[in-house]
Design a protein around this motif. Structure first.
Motif, PDB file in Angstrom:
ATOM      1  N   VAL A 246      -7.667  -0.897 -19.856  1.00  0.00           N
ATOM      2  CA  VAL A 246      -8.875   0.210 -20.434  1.00  0.00           C
ATOM      3  C   VAL A 246      -9.574   0.032 -19.265  1.00  0.00           C
ATOM      4  CG1 VAL A 246     -10.043   1.148 -22.721  1.00  0.00           C
ATOM      5  CG2 VAL A 246      -7.953  -0.343 -22.628  1.00  0.00           C
ATOM      6  N   TRP A 247     -10.080   1.596 -18.929  1.00  0.00           N
ATOM      7  CA  TRP A 247     -11.421   1.618 -18.335  1.00  0.00           C
ATOM      8  C   TRP A 247     -11.816   3.261 -18.316  1.00  0.00           C
ATOM      9  CZ3 TRP A 247     -11.623  -2.391 -14.643  1.00  0.00           C
ATOM     10  CH2 TRP A 247     -12.536  -2.911 -13.762  1.00  0.00           C
TER      11      TRP A 247
ATOM     12  N   HIS B  92     -11.099  -0.602  -9.083  1.00  0.00           N
ATOM     13  CA  HIS B  92     -10.809  -1.861  -9.492  1.00  0.00           C
ATOM     14  C   HIS B  92     -10.204  -2.328 -10.390  1.00  0.00           C
ATOM     15  CE1 HIS B  92     -14.736  -4.003  -7.530  1.00  0.00           C
ATOM     16  NE2 HIS B  92     -14.375  -2.567  -6.736  1.00  0.00           N
ATOM     17  N   ALA B  93      -9.808  -1.957 -11.332  1.00  0.00           N
ATOM     18  CA  ALA B  93      -8.738  -1.287 -12.753  1.00  0.00           C
ATOM     19  C   ALA B  93      -7.386  -1.021 -11.970  1.00  0.00           C
ATOM     20  CB  ALA B  93      -8.566  -0.303 -12.991  1.00  0.00           C
ATOM     21  N   HIS B  94      -7.039   0.024 -11.011  1.00  0.00           N
ATOM     22  CA  HIS B  94      -5.809  -0.137 -10.331  1.00  0.00           C
ATOM     23  C   HIS B  94      -5.431  -1.393  -9.707  1.00  0.00           C
ATOM     24  CE1 HIS B  94      -5.516   4.809 -11.228  1.00  0.00           C
ATOM     25  NE2 HIS B  94      -6.879   4.649 -10.714  1.00  0.00           N
ATOM     26  N   ALA B  95      -6.474  -1.537  -8.922  1.00  0.00           N
ATOM     27  CA  ALA B  95      -6.333  -2.899  -8.085  1.00  0.00           C
ATOM     28  C   ALA B  95      -5.964  -4.248  -9.269  1.00  0.00           C
ATOM     29  CB  ALA B  95      -7.048  -3.582  -7.912  1.00  0.00           C
TER      30      ALA B  95
ATOM     31  N   GLY C 136      -0.480  -3.120 -18.061  1.00  0.00           N
ATOM     32  CA  GLY C 136      -0.821  -1.616 -18.249  1.00  0.00           C
ATOM     33  C   GLY C 136      -2.814  -0.811 -18.010  1.00  0.00           C
ATOM     34  N   LEU C 137      -2.009  -0.001 -17.439  1.00  0.00           N
ATOM     35  CA  LEU C 137      -3.756   0.335 -17.623  1.00  0.00           C
ATOM     36  C   LEU C 137      -3.468   1.748 -17.704  1.00  0.00           C
ATOM     37  CD1 LEU C 137      -6.540   1.216 -15.959  1.00  0.00           C
ATOM     38  CD2 LEU C 137      -5.402   2.153 -13.876  1.00  0.00           C
ATOM     39  N   VAL C 138      -4.876   2.012 -18.674  1.00  0.00           N
ATOM     40  CA  VAL C 138      -5.198   3.099 -19.656  1.00  0.00           C
ATOM     41  C   VAL C 138      -6.533   3.553 -19.761  1.00  0.00           C
ATOM     42  CG1 VAL C 138      -5.860   3.767 -21.776  1.00  0.00           C
ATOM     43  CG2 VAL C 138      -3.266   2.115 -21.691  1.00  0.00           C
ATOM     44  N   VAL C 139      -6.346   4.910 -18.878  1.00  0.00           N
ATOM     45  CA  VAL C 139      -7.536   5.455 -18.221  1.00  0.00           C
ATOM     46  C   VAL C 139      -8.906   5.974 -19.510  1.00  0.00           C
ATOM     47  CG1 VAL C 139      -9.330   6.259 -16.532  1.00  0.00           C
ATOM     48  CG2 VAL C 139      -7.476   4.936 -15.624  1.00  0.00           C
ATOM     49  N   PHE C 140      -9.361   6.147 -19.701  1.00  0.00           N
ATOM     50  CA  PHE C 140     -11.102   7.176 -20.553  1.00  0.00           C
ATOM     51  C   PHE C 140     -11.072   8.410 -19.954  1.00  0.00           C
ATOM     52  CE2 PHE C 140     -10.687   5.349 -25.441  1.00  0.00           C
ATOM     53  CZ  PHE C 140      -9.470   4.395 -24.944  1.00  0.00           C
TER      54      PHE C 140
ATOM     55  N   CYS D 210      -8.997   2.242 -30.671  1.00  0.00           N
ATOM     56  CA  CYS D 210      -8.447   0.980 -31.693  1.00  0.00           C
ATOM     57  C   CYS D 210      -7.176   1.074 -31.384  1.00  0.00           C
ATOM     58  CB  CYS D 210      -8.774   1.397 -32.946  1.00  0.00           C
ATOM     59  SG  CYS D 210     -10.564   0.367 -33.170  1.00  0.00           S
ATOM     60  N   ARG D 211      -6.292   2.788 -31.613  1.00  0.00           N
ATOM     61  CA  ARG D 211      -4.876   3.306 -31.767  1.00  0.00           C
ATOM     62  C   ARG D 211      -4.750   2.426 -30.413  1.00  0.00           C
ATOM     63  NH1 ARG D 211      -7.744   7.499 -33.197  1.00  0.00           N
ATOM     64  NH2 ARG D 211      -6.790   8.767 -30.779  1.00  0.00           N
ATOM     65  N   ILE D 212      -4.308   2.727 -29.085  1.00  0.00           N
ATOM     66  CA  ILE D 212      -4.327   1.432 -28.040  1.00  0.00           C
ATOM     67  C   ILE D 212      -3.629   0.535 -28.356  1.00  0.00           C
ATOM     68  CG2 ILE D 212      -4.598   1.037 -25.825  1.00  0.00           C
ATOM     69  CD1 ILE D 212      -5.604   4.140 -25.323  1.00  0.00           C
ATOM     70  N   VAL D 213      -5.187   0.201 -28.803  1.00  0.00           N
ATOM     71  CA  VAL D 213      -5.000  -1.594 -29.241  1.00  0.00           C
ATOM     72  C   VAL D 213      -4.062  -2.447 -29.788  1.00  0.00           C
ATOM     73  CG1 VAL D 213      -6.473  -3.989 -29.543  1.00  0.00           C
ATOM     74  CG2 VAL D 213      -6.890  -2.061 -28.220  1.00  0.00           C
TER      75      VAL D 213
END
Length: 119
Positions: free
Chosen positions: A63-64, A75-78, A87-91, A107-110
């Motif tokens: 989560v970033w 860095h998150a993409h790497a 899996g990456l979730v970008v806020f 919390c919903r995502i987790v």
């Protein structure tokens, strides 16, 4: 700049004032607030663990915040590319602490990631 700040700090009170001014411009708030833990924080932040990422065997949620000014989104993409089941979730619009800025969404995502009902 940080080397110059350290050097200036050794020049007595005026140098220490200059050092504080330089650090206030370039240092993160985590660094400035670390107090006696600062040397440990510096070592942790400077440790490169990228070679270990491909060995992570567990599904991984990253989560970033899109506006993270402490660690770039690249860095998150790497990390997502290097960890086999990541899996990456970008806020969008969030900074370095997206879980604090958008706690309900986090919390919903987790919960979804962990396979728990979303309430």
């Amino acid at each position: 700049a940080s080397r110059f700040g350290r050097t200036a700090g050794a020049l007595g009170p005026p140098g220490r004032m200059l050092k504080r001014a330089i650090y206030s411009l370039i240092a993160s708030s985590d660094y400035l607030q670390a107090g006696p833990m600062r040397p440990i924080l510096v070592r942790v932040v400077n440790e490169d663990l990228a070679d270990l990422l491909p060995d992570i065997g567990a599904p991984t949620l990253i989560v970033w915040g899109s506006l993270d000014d402490a660690v770039p989104l690249s860095h998150a993409h790497a990390m997502e590319e290097s960890i086999p089941d990541a899996g990456l979730v970008v806020f969008e619009g969030a900074g370095h602490f997206p879980y604090l800025e958008q706690p309900d969404r986090f919390c919903r995502i987790v919960r979804h990631f962990l396979g728990r009902p979303i309430t």
